[in-house]
Design a protein around this motif. Structure first.
Motif, short mmCIF file in Angstrom:
data_model
loop_
_atom_site.label_atom_id
_atom_site.label_comp_id
_atom_site.label_asym_id
_atom_site.label_seq_id
_atom_site.Cartn_x
_atom_site.Cartn_y
_atom_site.Cartn_z
N SER A 107 0.92 -0.98 -0.02
CA SER A 107 -0.10 -0.01 -0.04
C SER A 107 0.92 1.20 -0.02
CB SER A 107 -0.66 -0.08 1.25
OG SER A 107 -0.06 0.15 2.31
N VAL A 108 0.12 2.39 -0.54
CA VAL A 108 0.93 3.52 -0.63
C VAL A 108 0.15 4.99 0.04
CG1 VAL A 108 1.99 5.33 -2.07
CG2 VAL A 108 2.05 2.98 -2.60
N ARG A 109 0.79 5.45 1.28
CA ARG A 109 0.09 6.55 1.80
C ARG A 109 0.80 7.94 1.34
NH1 ARG A 109 -2.73 4.79 6.30
NH2 ARG A 109 -1.94 2.90 7.40
N VAL A 122 6.28 8.39 -6.63
CA VAL A 122 5.19 8.58 -5.93
C VAL A 122 5.00 8.84 -4.30
CG1 VAL A 122 2.93 7.50 -5.02
CG2 VAL A 122 3.95 6.98 -7.21
N ALA A 144 6.59 2.06 -6.30
CA ALA A 144 6.12 3.46 -5.79
C ALA A 144 7.42 4.41 -5.66
CB ALA A 144 5.72 3.31 -4.50
N ALA A 159 11.78 10.95 -2.55
CA ALA A 159 13.10 10.66 -2.10
C ALA A 159 13.18 9.64 -1.01
CB ALA A 159 14.00 11.81 -2.16
N PRO A 160 13.45 8.71 -0.91
CA PRO A 160 13.64 7.70 0.36
C PRO A 160 14.47 8.44 1.44
CG PRO A 160 14.08 6.31 -1.58
CD PRO A 160 13.98 7.93 -2.15
N GLN A 161 13.76 8.48 2.57
CA GLN A 161 14.58 9.16 3.75
C GLN A 161 14.76 8.12 4.92
OE1 GLN A 161 11.67 12.22 4.29
NE2 GLN A 161 12.91 13.57 2.94
N LEU A 162 13.89 7.19 5.21
CA LEU A 162 13.88 6.18 6.04
C LEU A 162 13.10 4.93 5.41
CD1 LEU A 162 12.27 8.03 9.01
CD2 LEU A 162 14.63 7.41 8.77
N ARG A 204 17.13 16.38 6.18
CA ARG A 204 16.65 16.01 4.77
C ARG A 204 15.61 16.87 4.43
NH1 ARG A 204 17.75 10.84 3.02
NH2 ARG A 204 17.17 11.97 1.19
N HIS A 255 9.73 5.27 3.66
CA HIS A 255 9.25 6.70 4.04
C HIS A 255 10.06 7.76 3.40
CE1 HIS A 255 7.89 10.03 6.69
NE2 HIS A 255 8.86 10.34 6.12
N ALA A 274 9.84 11.76 0.89
CA ALA A 274 9.55 13.24 1.19
C ALA A 274 8.07 13.41 0.82
CB ALA A 274 10.44 13.98 0.14
N LEU A 275 7.49 12.37 -0.25
CA LEU A 275 6.20 12.40 -0.54
C LEU A 275 5.07 11.58 0.14
CD1 LEU A 275 6.48 13.38 -4.24
CD2 LEU A 275 6.35 14.97 -2.34
N GLY A 276 5.53 10.68 0.92
CA GLY A 276 4.73 9.63 1.52
C GLY A 276 5.66 8.16 1.79
N MET A 277 4.68 7.18 1.92
CA MET A 277 5.40 6.15 2.53
C MET A 277 4.48 4.74 1.90
SD MET A 277 5.20 4.21 6.37
CE MET A 277 3.44 4.60 6.81
N ALA A 278 5.41 3.77 1.30
CA ALA A 278 4.99 2.74 0.71
C ALA A 278 5.44 1.60 1.75
CB ALA A 278 5.65 2.43 -0.73
N ALA A 334 4.38 13.36 5.00
CA ALA A 334 3.15 13.96 3.98
C ALA A 334 1.94 13.26 4.25
CB ALA A 334 3.70 13.64 2.65
N TYR A 335 1.75 12.03 4.80
CA TYR A 335 0.52 11.30 5.02
C TYR A 335 -0.09 11.58 6.34
CZ TYR A 335 3.80 8.17 7.07
OH TYR A 335 4.93 7.50 7.68
#
Lengths: 353, 353, 353, 353
Positions: free
Chosen positions: A265-267, B145, B140, B148-151, D203, B248, B250-254, D238-239
Motif C-alpha cells: 500500500s502507499v500513503r 510517488v 512506488a 526521495a527515500p529518507q527512512l 533532509r 518513507h 519526502a512525499l509519502g510512505m510505501a 506527508a500522510y
C-alpha cells in the motif's frame, strides 16, 4: 482399497474446471493418481492426456468401466451429470460431481438414489466449503464460539458477466451462481432453509431480462432454526472477485473477508492506496480446490459417504427453484411449494455432516 | 535461441530449494523446460528425475556440457557456487544461482568476472524482489510517488531457528539471512550502502554465541543518498514468518505488510481473533518464486544481462562482511573498509537495473 | 441574524441525548450559544443549567418565546415532538428535532407543513449522515466514483437491548432503530424507496413477541432507480456497536467499516488478538454529533432549509410503517399502500438535498 | 484530601498544551476542578479564565501558594520547569509537569530531589503511555503474553516541521521529539537503556544542519536485559501523524498501529482508496490526554508517588544526551558516559512503576 495405495481417478470432461482438477490430482494431491481422462473433444483429451502423461479413454463408458479407476470426477456439462452419476453408480465407482447435479429435482433424486442405494462415496463440488476463511466461520459456529446463528450475510460477486449464450443454458443466476451461496448458508449455519424471498434485475446486461434472468440480486433465506440469511450477488464487480461470509450469533460474529491481491500500500497526502481483490475464482480458491480433493481422497479411502454429500447436492437446487418462483411472483415462497415433502428426501440429513 | 522454443534448463542440486525450482520450471513456468537434473545424492536425483520425467545427468560437468541445456540453475551448497558459475560460464550457459555466490569477496569477483567477460545472462536468487507487495513498494519509489527515500524499515523474521550445524556453515545470520534484507534495502531505495552498524545477540539459541553468531539482530544502513535503513531480524517468531518492507519518502510512505494465513476472524465480547501469519517462505513467496523464473526465462530469451544481476549478487555480501565487523568492533563500519574501491567492482551499476 | 453573532439555542428536553447536545453546543460548537434549557423534571433542568451556566426556562412555551432564543433543539419524548415543532414554527424559531417527528404520518405532515409554510430552517437528528466514514460513502456515490448504485448493505446492531418498557413506547425496532438505516439507504443512494420487504423475530428477548416487536431483523428495500438495499439489525451484538454501510455500483464499491475500540493487537502462535468495537453510539458517533451541530448552525446563519430536512424527516417513517405491514402480512409492501400519493408530500425532494 | 472532594488544580502556562489541559480538567475529568490559572501573558490568562470561569492568579507564586490549590500543572516553557517544580515542592503541592523537566541533568536532579524529599505526588507528561493501543502493548509484555522483549520498534513522525526558531530552543529533535520515544521504549519493555547509537540528517529543512539539529533520524537503544529498540523519526510525514509501537518477544509480538482518520474506503478497478492518518497529536491522543489526567487525579487522591514519575522524568533526558553525543561522534555511547553512576539517581526504579 488398501490405505497405502493411491486412489485411481478417472476424469470425465476436460473443460476449464475439468482440466484444473486433472492437474491438481496429477501433481498436488497426495494419495491420488489420474489414470484415465475423457472428453467429447478428442483433440482436447489428447492434449491433456499428453501433458499429464495419462491414458485417454475411448469413451465415458470405457472410463467408467476401467479396472484401474476407483473414482470418477464428473466435470462435463450440467445436462449430462445425472446420467453419468447413475452410470458410475452402476459401475460401483466413488463419485465426485461438479455442481449442480441437474436443474430438475426429479432427475437429481433419481441420480442420488442410485448413489445411496449402492452405498458409494459421493462428493458434490461446492469447493467454497474448503476455503480456509469460510471454513473458519463454519468452525466458529460448530464450536459454539459465536452462539446460535441469528443473521448470516453472504456476498458473492463475479468480476464480469459470462457470455449471454451461457445464461441460456446455465439455469440463470440463481441456479448457476447463487447456488454456491445457498450451500454456504446451509454450511455455516447447519440449518435447513424453509422459505425464500428473491429480488433482482438485469442492471448490467439488459438482454438478460428477455431470458428471464438477472445479473444483480438479493435473496433472503429463512432457516428452520429462525436464522435469517441475506445473499447479494452481482455478475459484475469492477474491483474484482468479491466473496464474503458472515455469521452473527448470540455470542459473537464470525467473518470471512476478501484477501487483497497483494499486501502493498502507499500513503500520501491524498490518502492510502492499496490493491484490488484477486481477479477470479482460480486465484481466490486455489487452496480450496486442493483441500476439496484431499477430502475426497480421504473419503474414498475410508469408504465414507463423502461431504458435502447427497443431501448437500440436492437442497441448494430446491432453494434455487424457490428463488426463481419468488422473484417471478414477488412473494416469499415456502420450500415445500417447490419440493413437496412426500416426494422429497428427508431433510433431516444435517447440511454439514 | 528462437523466441518460440522453450528455454532448456539443467538443474544442479536437488535439495529443498532445488527441487522446488525443478517442479516450478517443469510444471508452472511458460517457456521453460527442464531437460537435465543432477545431485551428488544419486538416489535423490533419480527420484526427482522420475517424478518429473527428466533425464538425470551423470555429473555436474556432463550437465553443464549437454547440448540440450541452454541455462543452468545452481542450487547446490554455497561453497560450490563460485566454481560452478565459472564452469557454466566456460560452457556458455545462461546462469541462475542461489544466493550467496560465496562468502569470500575475491571468489565472488572471480566468478562474476567470468560471467561478465562471457557476456552471459546471470540472475541471482533474491526471490523477494518478485513478491508483488515488495515490488509495489519499489515501484512506488521508482515512479516518484513517495518522493526521495529518507527512512526504510525491513523486518525479516523466521518462524524457527535452523539446526546449529547449519549456522556453522551458512556464514551466520548476517550472511545467510540478513543478506536478503541488504538486497531489499538496495532494491527499494535504488541507492548503494556506504556505512553499516550492526547489533545483535544470541537470545533464543545461546549456543550460537560460541560460534560468534546471533539469532536476534538490528542493522542500520547509511545509503549514498542519505537514506537510513533499519533492518531487524529474528530466527524465531512464534507467530509465523514475518516479512515487511517500508519506505518513507519526502512525499509519502510505501508499505508491504504480511498477509494473514487466511482472512477469517471472530469477534466476541473478548475481542477479535484472527489467523497467524503464513508459516514459512514456501507459502509466503510462492508467487515470487514463479515470477522469478518468468524473469529469468525472459532474460534468457532476449539475451539480456539478467536482474537481479552481477552487481546485486556482490553488494549484499560486502554489506554483510561490514555488518560482521561492525558488531564485533561495536562501531559503524564504512563499506570501503571491507571492500577497498581499487579492488572492488564499480558500484555505478544501479542496484535495480 | 448577523453572521458575526452566535446562534442562540434553547434546548427542550434534557435526557441523555438532550444533555449531550447541550454540552456540545455550550462547549464545542463554534458559533453557537446555549441561552435557555428546559425539562419537565425541574431538578434535572436545574442541574444542567448550573453545570453549563445557562438560564433554566420556566416552561417550554417560555423558552420558545424567549427573545434570546434563535433556534430550538427538540430532544423531548417522541410523542411531544410534533406539537413542539408547530409551536416553534409559530414562534418563528429555527428548529432541530430528534427523530422521529412522530409515529403517525398525519401528525408528521401537520408539523412539517407548519415548518414549510413559515419557511424556517429545519433539521432532523439523523446524526449518522455526519459520520466521516458514512459521509465518504455518500460522497463516492455523489461524485460518481462508484457509478450507479446497484446493491446497498446497511448493518446496524446495538450492543444490548433496551428495557422492555422502552419497546412499548418507541414504536418498536423498525420505527425506533431501523429508521436510521432507512434514512441511510436514502442518503447514500440519493434514491427514494418504493417497496419494502421485512423479516424478523424476537430471538434475544422473547417477551418482545407479545408486543409484536422483534430484536433481530432483515429489511429489503427496492429503490425508484432499481437499487436493492438490504438492512440487517440486531438489538444485541456481543462484540459491540456494529455500524457498517456499503454501496456497490457499476464502477466500484464504497464501504464504511467499524473502527476498532483501539488499534493494539497481539500475535502469538495461537493467532492474532485485537480489540472489540466501540461500546456504543456516544463513542462511535462523537465526531458525527459535533458535525451535525456545525451543519445546523451554518444553516441557521444562512437561513437555508436545513439538511437532512423535512422530506428526510418524513420518508423514513413511511418506510418503517411499510416494514411493519410487510412483516405482519409476510409480503412485499409498496410504499404507496401506507402513504397514498394524493395525501403524501411530493417525494421529488431529493433525499440528500 | 477527602476522597469525596475534587482535586483542586492550578494551571501554570496557558499555551496550546496548557489551555488543552485546562479545558480537559475543567470539563472532562471527574474528580478534578480548576481553581486557578496563570500565564505571563495577562490577556491570554484573562481569556482562558473567563472561558472556563476560573480565577486568574496574580503570579505564579500566588498560584502556588493559594489555599484552594491542591495540585499544579506546569505547562510553561521548558526553561522554567525546574524552578517551578522546586517552588511547588516547597509549597507542598502535588505536581504534574510537561516534559522535559530541563535540558540539564543537574537541574533535573535538583528539582526531582526536592520532590522526592517532600514525598509529593509527581507525574511527568508522557501522555503516550495512556494511549489505549500503546498501553495494550505494554500490558501484553507485563502479562507475559509476548514473552521476554527482544526487538522493539518505535515509529514517531510528525506531519510537518516546527518553525526554525523552535528548533533553537527546544533542544532539537532528540530532546524534544525523540524523548517521547525514549520513554516509550522504557515503558513497553520495562527495561533501562544502557547504550545509544544515533543517526540522522537534515533532509527536509537543510537550515537545521547549521543548528546541529536533524529532521530525520534513527536511534538504536540497547537495554539492560539485552532487548534492542529501533526508533525512527521524521519531522515531516506527508500522510499524517505516524505513531506506531511494536514489541517482538520470545512468545509473540504486540503492536500498536495507526488508526485511520476515518474508516471509509472505495474499491474500483484501480484499487482500494482509504483515508489518511489523523492529522496530529490532538486528534491522535485525545483519549490519552484524558486518561493521563484520570491517573494524576487518582494519584493525588491516594497520595501515591505518581506514574510516570521521577525516574521516568529523568531517564529519557540522559538517553537523549547520549544520542546527541553518539551522532556527533559517530559511535555507540554508553549511558554512563553522559550520566556517571555515582552522580546519577539509582536506575533501580522500574521504568514502569
Amino acid at each position: 482399497m488398501s490405505d497405502g495405495a493411491a486412489v485411481r481417478i478417472g476424469i470425465l470432461g476436460l473443460g476449464r474446471i475439468g482440466t484444473l482438477h486433472a492437474e491438481l490430482l496429477a501433481r498436488r494431491v497426495a494419495g491420488a493418481r489420474v489414470t484415465r481422462v475423457f472428453d467429447v473433444d478428442g483433440a482436447r483429451a489428447a492434449a491433456v492426456g499428453a501433458a499429464l502423461d495419462v491414458v485417454v479413454a475411448g469413451s465415458a463408458t470405457a472410463l467408467l468401466e476401467a479396472d484401474d479407476v476407483d473414482a470418477v470426477a464428473i466435470c462435463t456439462s450440467t445436462d449430462t451429470h445425472a446420467a453419468l452419476i447413475e452410470a458410475a453408480a452402476r459401475a460401483g465407482k466413488a463419485i465426485f460431481c461438479e455442481k449442480p447435479v441437474s436443474l430438475d429435482l426429479a432427475a437429481v433424486d433419481a441420480a442420488l438414489d442410485a448413489v445411496v442405494d449402492a452405498s458409494l462415496t459421493f462428493q458434490i463440488g461446492f469447493n467454497r466449503r474448503f476455503d480456509p476463511a469460510h471454513a473458519a466461520v463454519r468452525r466458529a459456529v460448530a464450536d459454539g464460539v459465536v452462539g446460535a446463528p441469528q443473521l448470516v450475510r453472504v456476498t458473492s460477486r463475479d468480476p464480469a458477466p459470462p457470455p449471454l449464450s451461457y445464461a441460456a443454458t446455465s439455469g440463470g443466476l440463481f441456479l448457476d451462481m447463487t447456488i454456491h451461496d445457498f450451500d454456504m448458508a446451509r454450511f455455516v449455519t447447519g440449518s435447513e432453509v424453509v422459505r425464500v424471498s428473491a429480488f433482482g434485475a438485469a442492471r448490467v446486461v439488459p438482454e438478460l431480462a428477455e431470458l428471464g434472468d438477472v445479473d444483480t440480486a438479493v435473496v433472503v433465506l429463512e432457516h428452520a432454526d429462525g436464522c435469517l440469511t441475506t445473499i447479494d450477488n452481482a455478475r459484475q464487480a469492477a474491483y474484482g472477485y468479491d466473496q464474503r461470509v458472515e455469521v452473527h450469533g448470540a455470542l459473537g460474529m464470525a467473518t470471512s473477508e476478501n484477501p487483497p491481491a497483494h499486501t502493498g500500500s502507499v500513503r500520501t497526502a491524498n490518502g492510502t492506496a492499496s490493491s484490488v481483490l484477486p481477479h477470479f475464482f482460480l486465484e481466490r480458491y486455489a487452496a480450496a480446490f486442493a483441500a476439496q480433493w484431499d477430502a475426497f481422497v480421504a473419503a474414498c479411502r475410508d469408504g465414507g459417504p463423502g461431504s458435502p454429500g447427497v443431501a448437500d447436492a440436492r437442497a441448494p437446487l430446491a432453494i434455487g427453484l424457490a428463488a426463481l418462483r419468488s422473484r417471478a411472483e414477488r412473494r416469499p415462497v415456502d420450500l415445500a411449494e417447490v419440493d413437496p415433502p412426500p416426494l422429497s428426501r428427508p431433510l433431516t440429513t444435517s447440511p454439514t455432516q
